[in-house]
Design an enzyme around this catalytic site. Structure first.
Site, PDB file in Angstrom:
ATOM      1  NE  ARG A 288      -1.548  -4.268   6.661  1.00  0.00           N
ATOM      2  CZ  ARG A 288      -2.362  -4.468   7.697  1.00  0.00           C
ATOM      3  NH1 ARG A 288      -3.652  -4.391   7.526  1.00  0.00           N
ATOM      4  NH2 ARG A 288      -1.892  -4.728   8.884  1.00  0.00           N
TER       5      ARG A 288
ATOM      6  CB  VAL B 258      -7.675  -5.504  -1.118  1.00  0.00           C
ATOM      7  CG1 VAL B 258      -8.660  -5.787  -2.227  1.00  0.00           C
ATOM      8  CG2 VAL B 258      -6.556  -4.595  -1.622  1.00  0.00           C
ATOM      9  CD  GLU B 259      -2.792  -6.837   1.210  1.00  0.00           C
ATOM     10  OE1 GLU B 259      -2.082  -5.927   1.684  1.00  0.00           O
ATOM     11  OE2 GLU B 259      -2.345  -7.709   0.447  1.00  0.00           O
ATOM     12  N   GLY B 260      -7.709  -4.796   4.447  1.00  0.00           N
ATOM     13  CA  GLY B 260      -8.137  -3.870   5.492  1.00  0.00           C
ATOM     14  C   GLY B 260      -8.669  -2.594   4.874  1.00  0.00           C
TER      15      GLY B 260
END
Length: 751
Positions: free
Chosen positions: A319, A441-443
């Site tokens: 991330r 995205v990604e949380g």
């Protein structure tokens, strides 16, 4: 201490406190624990503990790209940028063109993170970020097509957890593009709560090439999967159960990750979503009764049930690379274009960059770009040293994507009509539409801010809480008492020291704190120390008074996370200033960035205290750490004007701020930059015309206000300005795809 005194302390003090801690500890699932333990802590821990040692920060080496990495950035990456036509991709083709795919595969863009021994480039995090940032400045769709194979997905998971056989088979094929990967995580009924996925595999026997094979019969339905519609190998996350006990253990085994060739019977791919009108392949996929042999499980059969730990371990670093690179690219494009456009666009015969309302917004774009690019660089330095800073990666994902959203919106405001009319001449609208994708995205960002940054940081960065939790959860009560007694009194001493630092720094305005540097930035280091101690004491108070209930006080957690984040961002900006040799021209940028960030940090702390759930504790905290309110003020108007002028003039500070994006002379960004430089060069000529109240260069020449040479140069500049201020228009059939209706000629009426 004598044995009798020790026993008395345990009986009268430690045991009651241990029982109290057991009573307030929140329940924690295995998935929450695995997420909490993922990755490493770094400078975020020093900020959370109230006394950051800045020498550790400033001594972190700056990573210099290798000659191979620099050559790739200057060669294939530049060539790819020339190939990318974002308007053609997103409006006409609505797909990544084959020539772009062929180039990406041929030049090794799909294997940036894969080690050289497996046929990849084996580049550093810094190099990968620089490559993605340059591509993203040309278009989000093309950038995503490079990002996906080099972030969370089959390649990274194989590198971290794959068996030797899996690595040797898959990694070379992923690196050279023979295989195109995607990763299926999001289920229909589970978004951010990935552990609630309903995709399920049952351990059973099946046949592979006529041979009886142990595996799983898997059914799934995924959505939002980037590259999913065109992938040749699908990484898949699913729950596994073993109802017949074929593996000899528990029945519910947990999340598992496997690699499934997309041509496997039962796999359905191909349909597409249309995310934000972006053209990168993204869509749903399904699997019906797909047999997955055990050797398709990433890491082999022994990794069954470890999928969530594997995912959060990969995310702990990932991330911090790709999404921040893409976001900072968008911010640099916003800064680069806004500074130039506001200088050449005139209203009332004055460049709009001279209007204070525009200056305020432009300066914020510039300062935020400096801040987030500095944080991107600092985080990459940690990653290239081998750290996997999960808390920092989470705050970087959140703040980079949010600041890109803000910067893009602000750039759109200043460009006005130029930014809202779509077409090849618009360099902002595609990024504007792509922003929500990064936010999601990604949380999702709301969850990242309110649950992850402080929720993980408060535990991982604390020097004692993890030991105390382990002791409290130890079923051996005697051992638990001894362990808890040992850590408890170290924790009490830490609280007293933290309180002393927080109070003395608060009441002296941080003046007694130390700074690792002299000069104009020294005061900012002192303020960071003051606010760090205040954050540590406020956090201790929240943990002590709320206990497990803090987990559900999301607004409190979010504000504390904001304070931690802004302190980290401020440190990054100050380190960047030191790393680049303290260029005097950059100082206004640094001051605007850090002053704004520290104001936000202190405001977040003050808001936490004013809304503290246990009101008496809030009153005490206000007196101890915030007796005079918010001391860190916003930048003054004079500073704002200086920063805005740096952005709208051809300064070296502007060049450093915007370096790393693609601005070739034949692009729209290159043209607006050229127009700005010409207009600044011809400002004395323009002043003569303004003084004579003449706007037309030919008239000014005819009346002797300017020379013929000056008039020719002004004509050239104004033609370029007119070109960059133009917007696109289309024949109706270009937009609708329909042929225009021919109107029948009217018959003249009889007289």
């Amino acid at each position: 201490m004598s044995d009798a005194q020790y026993t008395f302390r345990q009986r009268r003090i430690t045991r009651p406190l241990l029982n109290w801690v057991r009573g307030i500890l929140p329940s924690m699932s295995d998935t929450e624990r695995e997420a909490l333990e993922a990755g490493t802590i770094w400078f975020d821990a020093e900020l959370m503990r109230g006394d950051p040692e800045f020498s550790h920060l400033l001594e972190t080496p700056v990573y210099k790209l290798t000659s191979e990495e620099q050559a790739f950035l200057d060669g294939p990456t530049e060539e790819l940028c020339k190939l990318i036509d974002d308007w053609q991709i997103t409006f006409h083709e609505r797909d990544i063109p084959q020539d772009v795919w062929d180039f990406v595969k041929r030049e090794g863009f799909l294997g940036l993170i894969i080690p050289k021994e497996h046929g990849g480039k084996g580049f550093s995090a810094s190099a990968n970020s620089a490559i993605v940032m340059k591509i993203a400045s040309r278009g989000a769709s093309a950038a995503v097509s490079v990002i996906v194979p080099n972030s969370l997905g089959p390649g990274e998971l194989l590198m971290l957890f794959g068996t030797d056989e899996q690595k040797n088979h898959w990694l070379p094929r992923l690196a050279d593009g023979r295989e195109l990967p995607a990763f299926g995580l999001t289920s229909l009924d589970a978004g951010s709560d990935a552990t609630a996925m309903t995709d399920h595999g049952v351990v059973c026997w099946g046949k592979v090439n006529g041979k009886k094979t142990l595996g799983m019969r898997v059914n799934w339905s995924k959505r939002y999967i980037s590259l999913g519609p065109v992938c040749s190998v699908l990484g898949l996350a699913f729950q596994v159960s073993d109802p017949d006990g074929l593996l000899g253990g528990e029945r519910d085994l947990g999340i598992t990750l496997a690699l499934i060739p997309s041509d496997t019977p039962g796999v359905e791919i191909g349909r597409r979503h249309y995310p934000g009108m972006q053209a990168f392949p993204n869509g749903p996929n399904q699997g019906k009764d797909v047999f997955v042999p055990m050797d398709w499980v990433i890491g082999g059969q022994e990794r069954i049930g470890q999928g969530w730990r594997m995912l959060v371990t990969a995310l702990a670093a990932g991330r911090g690379v790709m999404l921040p690179a893409m976001s900072v690219a968008g911010m640099k494009v916003a800064a680069f274009s806004t500074g130039a456009y506001s200088r050449v666009r005139e209203q009332f015969n004055v460049p709009v960059s001279r209007f204070e309302g525009v200056q305020e917004v432009a300066a914020e774009i510039a300062a935020d770009t400096y801040l987030m690019d500095a944080a991107r660089r600092l985080t990459l330095q940690a990653l290239d040293l081998g750290e996997k800073p999960s808390v920092i990666s989470a705050l970087m994902k959140y703040h980079a994507t949010e600041r890109m959203r803000t910067a893009t919106n602000q750039a759109m405001d200043i460009h006005s009509g130029k930014a809202v009319i779509d077409g090849p001449k618009n360099y902002l609208s595609s990024a504007y539409r792509a922003v929500p994708i990064g936010i999601t995205v990604e949380g999702a960002n709301i969850m990242t801010r309110s649950l992850m940054i402080y929720g993980q940081g408060s535990i991982r960065c604390h020097p004692f809480i993890q030991e105390e939790i382990a002791a409290a959860q130890n079923p051996d009560h005697d051992r638990a008492l001894r362990d808890f007694d040992d850590v408890l009194f170290r924790h009490i001493r830490y609280i007293l020291k933290t309180a002393f630092k927080a109070v003395t720094r608060a009441w002296t305005g941080g003046l007694l704190s130390s700074s690792p540097v002299n000069g104009p930035t020294a005061r900012y280091f002192k303020q960071i120390k003051r606010l760090s101690a205040a954050l540590a004491l406020t956090s201790e108070t929240a943990l002590g008074t709320l206990g497990g209930a803090l987990k559900f006080k999301e607004m409190t957690s979010a504000r504390l996370g904001d304070a931690l984040s802004e302190l980290y961002l401020s440190c990054a900006a100050l380190k960047r200033f030191e790393d680049t040799g303290r260029p005097a021209e950059d100082l206004p940028l640094v001051e605007q960035a850090v002053q704004s960030s520290l104001h936000r940090a202190e405001t977040a702390l003050r808001d936490t205290i004013d809304n503290f759930p246990v009101r008496p504790a809030g009153w005490v905290l206000r007196a101890l750490v915030s007796p005079l309110g918010v001391r860190c003020k916003k930048p003054r108007d004079k500073l704002v004007t200086r920063v805005s002028n740096l952005l709208s003039e051809p300064t070296s500070a502007r060049d450093r701020l915007c370096e790393g994006i693609y601005t070739a002379a034949d692009t729209e960004l290159g043209k607006v930059d050229r127009a700005m430089r010409l207009m600044v060069e011809l400002e004395p000529v323009k002043q003569k015309m303004r003084k004579a109240r003449i706007r037309d260069a030919a008239q000014a020449e005819a009346e002797g206000v300017i020379s013929s040479n000056e008039a020719a140069r002004m004509h050239e500049a104004l033609a370029l300005v007119r070109d960059v201020c133009e917007v696109d228009d289309f024949a109706p059939e270009e937009l609708t795809g329909k042929k225009p209706r021919t109107r029948a000629a009217k018959t003249p009426k009889a007289a």
